[in-house]
Design an enzyme around this catalytic site. Structure first.
Site, PDB file in Angstrom:
ATOM      1  N   ASN A  93       5.574 -15.893   1.376  1.00  0.00           N
ATOM      2  CA  ASN A  93       5.824 -14.467   1.572  1.00  0.00           C
ATOM      3  C   ASN A  93       6.141 -14.223   3.055  1.00  0.00           C
ATOM      4  O   ASN A  93       5.633 -14.908   3.920  1.00  0.00           O
ATOM      5  CB  ASN A  93       4.576 -13.685   1.145  1.00  0.00           C
ATOM      6  CG  ASN A  93       4.628 -12.211   1.508  1.00  0.00           C
ATOM      7  OD1 ASN A  93       3.705 -11.695   2.120  1.00  0.00           O
ATOM      8  ND2 ASN A  93       5.692 -11.525   1.137  1.00  0.00           N
ATOM      9  N   GLY A 102       9.369 -11.757   5.264  1.00  0.00           N
ATOM     10  CA  GLY A 102      10.719 -11.707   5.838  1.00  0.00           C
ATOM     11  C   GLY A 102      11.840 -12.208   4.959  1.00  0.00           C
ATOM     12  O   GLY A 102      12.950 -12.448   5.445  1.00  0.00           O
ATOM     13  N   GLY A 150       8.794  -8.566  -0.303  1.00  0.00           N
ATOM     14  CA  GLY A 150       8.100  -7.346   0.063  1.00  0.00           C
ATOM     15  C   GLY A 150       9.027  -6.170   0.228  1.00  0.00           C
ATOM     16  O   GLY A 150       9.593  -5.655  -0.737  1.00  0.00           O
ATOM     17  N   CYS A 182      -4.434  -8.499   4.914  1.00  0.00           N
ATOM     18  CA  CYS A 182      -4.167  -7.176   5.489  1.00  0.00           C
ATOM     19  C   CYS A 182      -4.844  -7.052   6.852  1.00  0.00           C
ATOM     20  O   CYS A 182      -6.057  -7.272   6.964  1.00  0.00           O
ATOM     21  CB  CYS A 182      -4.655  -6.074   4.562  1.00  0.00           C
ATOM     22  SG  CYS A 182      -4.319  -4.408   5.199  1.00  0.00           S
ATOM     23  N   LEU A 219       0.830  -1.199   0.000  1.00  0.00           N
ATOM     24  CA  LEU A 219       0.000   0.000   0.000  1.00  0.00           C
ATOM     25  C   LEU A 219       0.867   1.252   0.000  1.00  0.00           C
ATOM     26  O   LEU A 219       1.809   1.369   0.787  1.00  0.00           O
ATOM     27  CB  LEU A 219      -0.922  -0.009   1.215  1.00  0.00           C
ATOM     28  CG  LEU A 219      -2.103   0.952   1.175  1.00  0.00           C
ATOM     29  CD1 LEU A 219      -3.020   0.620  -0.007  1.00  0.00           C
ATOM     30  CD2 LEU A 219      -2.894   0.871   2.479  1.00  0.00           C
TER      31      LEU A 219
END
Length: 345
Positions: free
Chosen positions: A209, A211, A231, A98, A17
């Site tokens: 997904n 770290g 990420g 989220c 985001l």
């Protein structure tokens, strides 16, 4: 009609985001040609009541690119998935991960993990509406419910509705008491959950997904799952992705240098400013530049590079040549540093 040939989802950059907008994705595409790129989460409400061009437009060379949707009404998601397909996206992804309070108030995101049948209904509605892949991104659990069995049952029920690809953020989402940032850092990572999920559902595509910061870690995970999603590391240290095409897609095409990427972005920025205007309510130079601050991470002079690109007066001029100025300043610092090394010998 020719079927588009897409690379496998061995590596992807997460939806983030306020970060993974089309300018960021354009920049990333100069570093890696095959890595999958994801939009920021776009809510169904934004597409029903907002500016479609603003939310859905992307650059043709971003492919493969996926649209992540936020919502929990099957009919609304089906409509928005169809819009995504019409605009040319290669995949529709449903956000079930989220943990922000704003998203919870909309009754979607991570709280949807408590309602697997609703998620299954949403997936089925979207799959009935589009011909492209519909995928789900989720956590391993919510609050104090984080057993492997909870996640397994969620995935199993949603898979029965036709979803074949699951992106597993290997942390529990704490819906009360932790900020979104803390939710990315405090709950422990449980990669073994994703590994076990792949063993139990061998027919599904499982992408891990959470770290992941090095190519060595990526290679380790890929021994157990089908893909990895990066990420924050992709955003803060983007040139770390320069090895992806060779390592994960067997594409030995020479990668652009950092300087070549700067030169490639300048005409892009000029076009964007011409199309959307600089200043006022139009596009500002910093809307693109801000995504490039980490390009020189780890190099001598990187701080000078960032400082130049953060100069408000220079940004206000609207001249993309600030990228070259920042690089030249970095080179000056590097040369000075080397001269000190020589003089001390």
């Amino acid at each position: 009609m020719t079927t588009k040939v897409l690379p496998p989802r061995r590596v992807s950059v997460a939806p983030m985001l306020d970060w993974s907008d089309r300018h960021c994705r354009q920049f990333h595409r100069h570093i890696t040609r095959h890595t999958w790129l994801y939009t920021e989460m776009v809510t169904t409400g934004s597409l029903f009541h907002g500016d479609l061009q603003r939310h859905l437009e992307f650059n043709p060379d971003e492919h493969p690119v996926a649209l992540q949707l936020g919502g929990s009404e099957p009919a609304d998601l089906a409509h928005c998935a169809k819009l995504g397909e019409e605009w040319g996206y290669d995949e529709i992804n449903l956000n079930c991960g989220c943990p922000s309070e704003r998203v919870q108030k909309g009754a979607f995101g991570a709280c949807l993990m408590a309602e697997p049948q609703l998620v299954a209904d949403c997936v089925k509605a979207m799959k009935d509406a589009v011909s492209i892949d519909v995928t789900v991104k989720h956590r391993i659990g919510i609050n104090d419910v984080d057993s492997y069995e909870f996640m397994r049952d969620f995935v199993g029920q949603v898979a029965d509705a036709g979803c074949k690809t699951f992106i597993v953020h290997a942390r529990t989402a704490i819906l009360k008491g932790l900020s979104p940032r803390e939710n990315r850092e405090i709950p422990p990572l449980k990669y073994d959950y994703a590994y076990r999920l792949k063993r139990e559902f061998s027919e599904l595509e499982i992408i891990l997904n959470g770290g992941i910061k090095t190519t060595a870690e990526m290679q380790q995970h890929l021994q157990h799952v089908d893909g990895v999603m990066i990420g924050r590391e992709a955003y803060h240290n983007p040139y770390f992705m320069a090895d992806f095409d060779a390592l994960f897609y067997e594409d030995m095409t020479p990668v652009k240098t950092r300087e070549e990427i700067l030169h490639a972005m300048i005409p892009y920025i000029h076009r964007q400013l011409e199309l959307y205007g600089n200043g006022g309510k139009g596009l500002r130079l910093n809307s693109v530049i801000r995504h490039m601050l980490g390009l020189m991470m780890g190099l001598v002079g990187a701080r000078a590079f960032r400082q130049t690109l953060s100069d408000s007066k220079k940004l206000a001029s609207g001249n993309p040549d600030i990228l070259l100025e920042a690089f030249e300043r970095m080179q000056t610092v590097t040369a000075y540093d080397r001269s000190l090394e020589v003089s001390s010998q």
